[in-house]
Design a protein around this motif. Structure first.
Motif, PDB file in Angstrom:
ATOM      1  N   GLY A 164       0.855  -0.965   0.049  1.00  0.00           N
ATOM      2  CA  GLY A 164      -0.412  -0.065   0.040  1.00  0.00           C
ATOM      3  C   GLY A 164       0.816   1.136  -0.289  1.00  0.00           C
ATOM      4  N   ASP A 165       2.004   0.943  -0.152  1.00  0.00           N
ATOM      5  CA  ASP A 165       2.641   2.118  -0.028  1.00  0.00           C
ATOM      6  C   ASP A 165       3.468   2.776  -1.627  1.00  0.00           C
ATOM      7  OD1 ASP A 165       2.779   2.312   2.775  1.00  0.00           O
ATOM      8  OD2 ASP A 165       4.829   2.602   3.256  1.00  0.00           O
ATOM      9  N   LEU A 166       3.527   3.884  -1.264  1.00  0.00           N
ATOM     10  CA  LEU A 166       3.964   4.134  -2.916  1.00  0.00           C
ATOM     11  C   LEU A 166       4.615   5.094  -3.152  1.00  0.00           C
ATOM     12  CD1 LEU A 166       2.334   6.999  -3.660  1.00  0.00           C
ATOM     13  CD2 LEU A 166       0.555   5.454  -2.913  1.00  0.00           C
ATOM     14  N   ASP A 182       1.023   6.661   1.267  1.00  0.00           N
ATOM     15  CA  ASP A 182       0.420   5.525   2.241  1.00  0.00           C
ATOM     16  C   ASP A 182      -1.463   5.452   2.295  1.00  0.00           C
ATOM     17  OD1 ASP A 182       0.341   3.216   3.743  1.00  0.00           O
ATOM     18  OD2 ASP A 182       0.777   4.459   5.516  1.00  0.00           O
ATOM     19  N   VAL A 183      -1.440   4.393   1.930  1.00  0.00           N
ATOM     20  CA  VAL A 183      -2.885   4.217   1.131  1.00  0.00           C
ATOM     21  C   VAL A 183      -3.326   2.965   2.193  1.00  0.00           C
ATOM     22  CG1 VAL A 183      -4.542   2.790  -0.383  1.00  0.00           C
ATOM     23  CG2 VAL A 183      -2.303   3.164  -1.276  1.00  0.00           C
ATOM     24  N   ALA A 194      -3.083   2.237  -4.588  1.00  0.00           N
ATOM     25  CA  ALA A 194      -1.343   3.111  -5.281  1.00  0.00           C
ATOM     26  C   ALA A 194      -0.490   2.871  -6.663  1.00  0.00           C
ATOM     27  CB  ALA A 194      -0.576   1.460  -4.667  1.00  0.00           C
ATOM     28  N   VAL A 232      -5.488   8.507   1.414  1.00  0.00           N
ATOM     29  CA  VAL A 232      -4.237   8.114   0.879  1.00  0.00           C
ATOM     30  C   VAL A 232      -3.701   9.659   1.283  1.00  0.00           C
ATOM     31  CG1 VAL A 232      -2.463   7.490  -0.750  1.00  0.00           C
ATOM     32  CG2 VAL A 232      -4.440   7.349  -1.472  1.00  0.00           C
TER      33      VAL A 232
END
Length: 384
Positions: A164-166, A182-183, A194, A232
């Motif tokens: 879920g991090d981008l 961060d989703v 993401a 997000v």
């Protein structure tokens, strides 16, 4: 494979279930069969130890395919018949041990076939995940525009490559722009969100001269596609011209700005703004902060998986202190040391995705000695 996935690290593939020791291959089941045979042959214990021959094909099923299991099973059954006949066993006693060994062999061969199939499926899933990783979280080169850059990304889910991090770092007509976010949530829904954020960011970063307009594009897209409880957190930053850094913080952890003097500043959002996807529920809108970004300065963006990582005593990882300890003129070396320290802090396994992105404006190269010397004409003028 370790829990952390280093997107700037060693690209060599690793086994899904870790390396197999040499003794857990075909040698160990055969060795067990031979040892049981020798104990029975030299100990004069009759058929007392022969039922243990069934352990050999069962062990072979953990590391070998059906053919290897059948080979070990037939060896063990043949040895059981030979030793039983030598000791004068007959009738049911002579048949019982080989029959038990063959039954275990058949069951183990089936288990080995199923295990091999699962490994192939996992390998296929892993290859798809790696392709998705390269499409979604593209590797960051060591140099982007005038900046040196590095990324470290760790997915918390076992055998995952993305979560879920981008992050993204792209050169645009309006300078280098970057995002770390961060989703909310985990699993495939978080990965889909993401992907949505990164797709909109990469498109808008090239189209919009204003960084706030890039943020607005992402906000509108999320408002159409997210549920009411989804959001997000993100930091979007850019360097529109030399010496200037723009930062827009949408409910995310504050970036760390490292001055050339090694002084570390947390860039707190002014004013505070809600995460992306929640603007309609509040009256707050993100603001753009403009900071100086001189030669030798560095900017660290990260997700809360880094600062919320806990050790056995439930203490959080001290990112600022870690950055002070490992700060260097090479972003990849700095993040590599922080990454290793983070894994050591949590005991080797993260419980949340973690991303780190570091950029540095390098110092100008010194002039060569030939350009520092006075030309002869200038010396003549001074003498005159």
């Amino acid at each position: 494979m370790t829990q952390a996935r280093d997107h700037d690290g060693d690209p060599r593939p690793t086994r899904l279930f870790g390396p197999r020791p040499a003794m857990t291959g075909p040698l160990l089941p055969v060795l067990i069969t031979v040892v049981i045979g020798l104990v029975t042959l030299l100990g004069g214990a009759g058929t007392t130890w022969l039922p243990l021959l069934a352990a050999a094909p069962a062990l072979a099923a953990t590391t070998q395919g059906p053919r290897g299991v059948l080979g070990v099973g037939l060896l063990a059954a043949g040895l059981g018949v030979a030793l039983g006949s030598r000791d004068g066993s007959g009738g049911a006693a002579l048949v019982a041990v080989p029959a038990a060994v063959l039954a275990v062999t058949a069951a183990s061969a089936l288990a080995g076939a199923l295990r091999s199939r699962r490994e192939r499926v996992l390998a296929d899933v892993r290859s798809v995940a790696e392709a998705a990783q390269h499409a979604l979280l593209k590797p960051v080169p060591a140099t982007v525009g005038p900046f040196e850059a590095a990324v470290r990304y760790s997915a918390a889910a076992a055998e995952a490559r993305i979560g879920g991090d981008l992050y993204a770092l792209v050169p645009t007509p309006y300078g280098v722009r970057m995002i770390v976010g961060d989703v909310r949530g985990k699993g495939l829904p978080a990965v889909g969100t993401a992907a949505l954020v990164l797709g909109v960011f990469r498109e808008a970063a090239y189209d919009e001269p204003d960084l706030l307009a890039v943020v607005d594009r992402i906000e509108r897209s999320l408002a159409r596609n997210l549920g009411v409880d989804d959001f997000v957190t993100a930091v979007i930053a850019g360097c529109p011209r030399p010496g200037v850094l723009e930062v827009v913080n949408c409910g995310h952890a504050p970036p760390l700005l490292v001055r050339a003097s090694t002084r570390i500043e947390a860039v707190e959002p002014v004013p505070p703004a809600p995460p992306l996807g929640l603007r309609a529920l509040t009256e707050q809108t993100p603001g753009l902060q403009e900071l100086s970004f001189a030669d030798g300065d560095q900017l660290l963006l990260y997700t809360d998986g880094v600062i919320e990582a806990r050790d056995r005593d439930r203490a959080f990882y001290p990112l600022v202190e870690g950055l002070e300890r490992h700060l260097s003129d090479e972003p990849s070396r700095t993040l590599g040391a922080i990454h290793e320290e983070l894994l050591a802090h949590v005991g080797g396994r993260l419980h949340d995705d973690a991303a780190l992105l570091l950029i540095r404006k390098p110092l100008p190269a010194p002039l060569p000695p030939s350009q520092l010397a006075f030309p002869a004409t200038a010396l003549d003028d001074l003498a005159g």
